[in-house]
Write a protein that holds these residues in place. Structure first.
Motif, PDB file in Angstrom:
ATOM      1  N   VAL A  17       0.969  -1.307  -0.041  1.00 20.16           N
ATOM      2  CA  VAL A  17      -0.097  -0.083  -0.041  1.00 20.16           C
ATOM      3  C   VAL A  17       0.716   1.460  -0.087  1.00 20.16           C
ATOM      4  CG1 VAL A  17      -1.104   1.416   1.460  1.00 20.16           C
ATOM      5  CG2 VAL A  17      -2.312  -0.896   1.246  1.00 20.16           C
ATOM      6  N   ALA A  18       2.226   1.045   0.859  1.00 26.06           N
ATOM      7  CA  ALA A  18       3.059   2.645   0.916  1.00 26.06           C
ATOM      8  C   ALA A  18       3.376   2.720  -0.515  1.00 26.06           C
ATOM      9  CB  ALA A  18       3.763   2.444   1.772  1.00 26.06           C
ATOM     10  N   LEU A  19       4.155   1.895  -1.159  1.00 25.22           N
ATOM     11  CA  LEU A  19       4.139   1.380  -2.299  1.00 25.22           C
ATOM     12  C   LEU A  19       2.706   2.118  -3.302  1.00 25.22           C
ATOM     13  CD1 LEU A  19       6.551   1.602  -4.888  1.00 25.22           C
ATOM     14  CD2 LEU A  19       5.264  -0.992  -4.868  1.00 25.22           C
ATOM     15  N   LEU A  20       1.683   1.077  -3.295  1.00 21.41           N
ATOM     16  CA  LEU A  20       1.049   2.220  -4.298  1.00 21.41           C
ATOM     17  C   LEU A  20       0.691   3.759  -4.420  1.00 21.41           C
ATOM     18  CD1 LEU A  20      -1.964  -0.983  -4.297  1.00 21.41           C
ATOM     19  CD2 LEU A  20      -0.421  -0.475  -6.098  1.00 21.41           C
ATOM     20  N   GLN A  21       0.739   3.894  -3.045  1.00 24.30           N
ATOM     21  CA  GLN A  21       0.497   5.354  -2.395  1.00 24.30           C
ATOM     22  C   GLN A  21       1.238   6.116  -3.141  1.00 24.30           C
ATOM     23  OE1 GLN A  21       0.243   5.246   1.524  1.00 24.30           O
ATOM     24  NE2 GLN A  21      -2.471   4.619   1.243  1.00 24.30           N
ATOM     25  N   SER A  22       2.879   5.754  -3.191  1.00 28.68           N
ATOM     26  CA  SER A  22       4.113   6.949  -3.593  1.00 28.68           C
ATOM     27  C   SER A  22       4.123   6.579  -5.401  1.00 28.68           C
ATOM     28  CB  SER A  22       5.452   6.017  -3.113  1.00 28.68           C
ATOM     29  OG  SER A  22       5.550   4.854  -3.407  1.00 28.68           O
ATOM     30  N   LEU A  23       3.361   5.982  -5.872  1.00 29.87           N
ATOM     31  CA  LEU A  23       3.053   5.929  -7.770  1.00 29.87           C
ATOM     32  C   LEU A  23       2.479   7.193  -7.825  1.00 29.87           C
ATOM     33  CD1 LEU A  23       2.701   2.243  -8.276  1.00 29.87           C
ATOM     34  CD2 LEU A  23       4.955   3.582  -8.517  1.00 29.87           C
ATOM     35  N   PRO A  24       3.017   7.541  -9.231  1.00 31.12           N
ATOM     36  CA  PRO A  24       1.945   8.467  -9.956  1.00 31.12           C
ATOM     37  C   PRO A  24       0.185   8.227 -10.043  1.00 31.12           C
ATOM     38  CG  PRO A  24       3.778   8.359 -10.720  1.00 31.12           C
ATOM     39  CD  PRO A  24       3.787   7.141 -10.375  1.00 31.12           C
ATOM     40  N   PRO A  25      -0.408   9.223  -9.920  1.00 30.17           N
ATOM     41  CA  PRO A  25      -1.722   9.096  -9.478  1.00 30.17           C
ATOM     42  C   PRO A  25      -2.180   8.718 -10.825  1.00 30.17           C
ATOM     43  CG  PRO A  25      -0.950  11.105  -9.185  1.00 30.17           C
ATOM     44  CD  PRO A  25      -0.043  10.468  -9.665  1.00 30.17           C
ATOM     45  N   VAL A  26      -2.171   7.672 -11.113  1.00 31.26           N
ATOM     46  CA  VAL A  26      -2.881   7.532 -12.949  1.00 31.26           C
ATOM     47  C   VAL A  26      -3.724   6.016 -12.429  1.00 31.26           C
ATOM     48  CG1 VAL A  26      -0.596   8.485 -14.018  1.00 31.26           C
ATOM     49  CG2 VAL A  26      -1.258   5.700 -13.956  1.00 31.26           C
ATOM     50  N   PRO A  27      -4.458   6.188 -13.781  1.00 30.91           N
ATOM     51  CA  PRO A  27      -5.881   4.837 -13.524  1.00 30.91           C
ATOM     52  C   PRO A  27      -4.320   3.688 -14.273  1.00 30.91           C
ATOM     53  CG  PRO A  27      -6.614   6.547 -15.028  1.00 30.91           C
ATOM     54  CD  PRO A  27      -5.154   6.664 -14.631  1.00 30.91           C
ATOM     55  N   ARG A  28      -4.951   3.256 -12.766  1.00 27.77           N
ATOM     56  CA  ARG A  28      -4.073   1.532 -12.944  1.00 27.77           C
ATOM     57  C   ARG A  28      -4.961   0.251 -11.725  1.00 27.77           C
ATOM     58  NH1 ARG A  28       1.402   2.724 -11.841  1.00 27.77           N
ATOM     59  NH2 ARG A  28       1.326   5.210 -11.066  1.00 27.77           N
ATOM     60  N   ARG A  29      -4.564  -0.675 -11.841  1.00 26.13           N
ATOM     61  CA  ARG A  29      -4.814  -1.549 -11.390  1.00 26.13           C
ATOM     62  C   ARG A  29      -4.107  -2.397 -11.337  1.00 26.13           C
ATOM     63  NH1 ARG A  29      -8.829  -5.086 -15.796  1.00 26.13           N
ATOM     64  NH2 ARG A  29      -6.969  -4.830 -16.828  1.00 26.13           N
ATOM     65  N   ALA A  46      -9.000  -2.046  -0.912  1.00 27.96           N
ATOM     66  CA  ALA A  46      -9.492  -0.421  -0.378  1.00 27.96           C
ATOM     67  C   ALA A  46      -8.892   0.416  -0.778  1.00 27.96           C
ATOM     68  CB  ALA A  46      -9.693  -0.596   0.991  1.00 27.96           C
ATOM     69  N   PHE A  47      -7.403   0.097  -1.477  1.00 25.69           N
ATOM     70  CA  PHE A  47      -6.915   1.022  -2.166  1.00 25.69           C
ATOM     71  C   PHE A  47      -6.777   0.921  -3.282  1.00 25.69           C
ATOM     72  CE2 PHE A  47      -5.571  -0.313   2.546  1.00 25.69           C
ATOM     73  CZ  PHE A  47      -5.672   1.506   2.337  1.00 25.69           C
ATOM     74  N   ILE A  48      -7.759  -0.254  -4.117  1.00 27.50           N
ATOM     75  CA  ILE A  48      -7.120   0.023  -5.625  1.00 27.50           C
ATOM     76  C   ILE A  48      -8.079  -1.284  -6.004  1.00 27.50           C
ATOM     77  CG2 ILE A  48      -5.059  -1.309  -5.287  1.00 27.50           C
ATOM     78  CD1 ILE A  48      -3.462  -0.156  -7.949  1.00 27.50           C
ATOM     79  N   GLU A  49      -8.599  -1.242  -7.701  1.00 26.50           N
ATOM     80  CA  GLU A  49      -9.376  -2.133  -8.402  1.00 26.50           C
ATOM     81  C   GLU A  49      -8.644  -2.704  -8.514  1.00 26.50           C
ATOM     82  OE1 GLU A  49     -11.478  -2.556 -13.103  1.00 26.50           O
ATOM     83  OE2 GLU A  49     -11.026  -1.006 -11.959  1.00 26.50           O
ATOM     84  N   VAL A  50      -8.642  -4.630  -7.816  1.00 28.33           N
ATOM     85  CA  VAL A  50      -7.946  -5.570  -7.654  1.00 28.33           C
ATOM     86  C   VAL A  50      -8.403  -6.771  -9.671  1.00 28.33           C
ATOM     87  CG1 VAL A  50      -7.383  -7.965  -7.198  1.00 28.33           C
ATOM     88  CG2 VAL A  50      -7.396  -5.378  -5.718  1.00 28.33           C
ATOM     89  N   ALA A  51      -7.312  -6.597  -9.800  1.00 26.89           N
ATOM     90  CA  ALA A  51      -8.404  -7.767 -11.155  1.00 26.89           C
ATOM     91  C   ALA A  51      -6.823  -9.335 -10.205  1.00 26.89           C
ATOM     92  CB  ALA A  51      -7.505  -7.128 -12.031  1.00 26.89           C
TER      93      ALA A  51
END
Length: 323
Positions: A17-29, A46-51
């Motif tokens: 989650v810390a990594l996800l929050q540090s990445l540029p805010p672009v649409p991603r799954r 709860a933090f990102i769309e999971v595929a």
């Protein structure tokens, strides 16, 4: 030793989650294997769309056709039970742009982990090492790492108290009632972990783990697994999902597949009554992939780590062959 540049978190799920929050805010799954710790996959939702994509620990590779990420997507690659080599994942990544994050929880310093070329990698270290908490996040490509999180977690203190009290119980320095106490503390600690915000690893865990993983522990883990599998070879009930592993690997334990969950649960209960406590990877939750849920209900991991010597392994094998 660990990679020189690394971030340390309370839990593996926090590191991601810390990594996800540090990445540029672009649409991603976030692409997660269908067979994975179901509670953790749900936590990440709860933090990102999971595929989901199809991956089966009994096979050497995922079903690649089910994994179709976009360049901005994050893909979790799992070294199940520490017995994969990672070569095919590397080849796949060279052909498929994405943010590849490897999960090396089941063997944090395997040959795959040490020679990784992924963007990022993490491991929950409390699953293989005697610490109340702790997860490491690093970048094999030396990309910037996040440093966000809270420094406070009561969960770690609860887990440490349980570990210390368990030790007192095992060496005979406490009353028999202590067992129910430390098990209750362990349970409360896990519940507290489930509800904790993204946090850094405790100073105690970081200090204890600072020198890396003792090589002799890994050698004993691999030797114990090899001995147990050899002793149980030919069993009509116990079918190992792997019998060998890469040279520089130390499997998490010996993992067996049963015909039904009832059969698995019966043998697990018999072992528990003899003092052998076997984890399940992983308890299924509502809504998870039916095939993954079915497999999770039929697999059993028998511990073979550094706490055990040859006599212990022989005893476990005898429990299973003299039923």
């Amino acid at each position: 030793p660990w990679p020189e540049a690394a971030s340390w978190y309370l839990l593996g799920r926090h590191a991601l989650v810390a990594l996800l929050q540090s990445l540029p805010p672009v649409p991603r799954r976030l692409w997660v294997p269908s067979y994975f710790c179901f509670d953790v996959a749900e936590y990440w939702r709860a933090f990102i769309e999971v595929a989901p994509y199809f991956d089966d620990p009994r096979r050497a590779d995922p079903e690649w056709s089910t994994l179709q990420p976009k360049a901005a997507d994050v893909v979790i690659a799992v070294n199940y039970f520490g017995v994969r080599s990672g070569k095919n994942w590397q080849s796949w990544r060279e052909r498929n742009p994405c943010v590849l994050v490897e999960d090396h929880t089941h063997d944090p310093v395997s040959g795959w982990a040490l020679q990784s070329k992924a963007e990022f990698a993490f491991a929950s270290l409390r699953k293989t090492l005697p610490v109340p908490d702790g997860a490491i996040l690093w970048s094999p490509r030396e990309l910037p790492l996040p440093a966000n999180g809270s420094s406070q977690s009561a969960a770690s203190t609860l887990k440490l108290a349980a570990m210390l009290w368990k030790r007192e119980y095992l060496v005979g320095s406490s009353t028999p009632e202590a067992k129910s106490t430390y098990r209750a503390w362990q349970h409360l600690g896990e519940l507290a972990f489930d509800h904790s915000e993204v946090s850094f690893a405790s100073p105690l865990a970081q200090q204890y783990l600072s020198f890396g993983v003792p090589a002799k522990w890994r050698k004993r883990r691999a030797a114990n697994a090899r001995r147990l599998l050899s002793k149980l070879r030919g069993s009509v009930e116990l079918h190992p999902i792997f019998s060998d592993w890469p040279l520089k690997a130390a499997p998490l334990g010996a993992v067996f597949e049963f015909k039904s969950q009832a059969q698995r649960d019966s043998i697990r209960q018999e072992l528990q009554e003899r003092g052998v406590y076997c984890p399940v990877h992983w308890p299924a939750t509502t809504g998870c992939d039916p095939a993954a849920s079915d497999l999770a209900g039929r697999l059993l991991t028998i511990p073979t780590d550094q706490r055990y010597g040859s006599p212990d392994v022989e005893k476990i094998a005898s429990f299973l062959t003299n039923r």
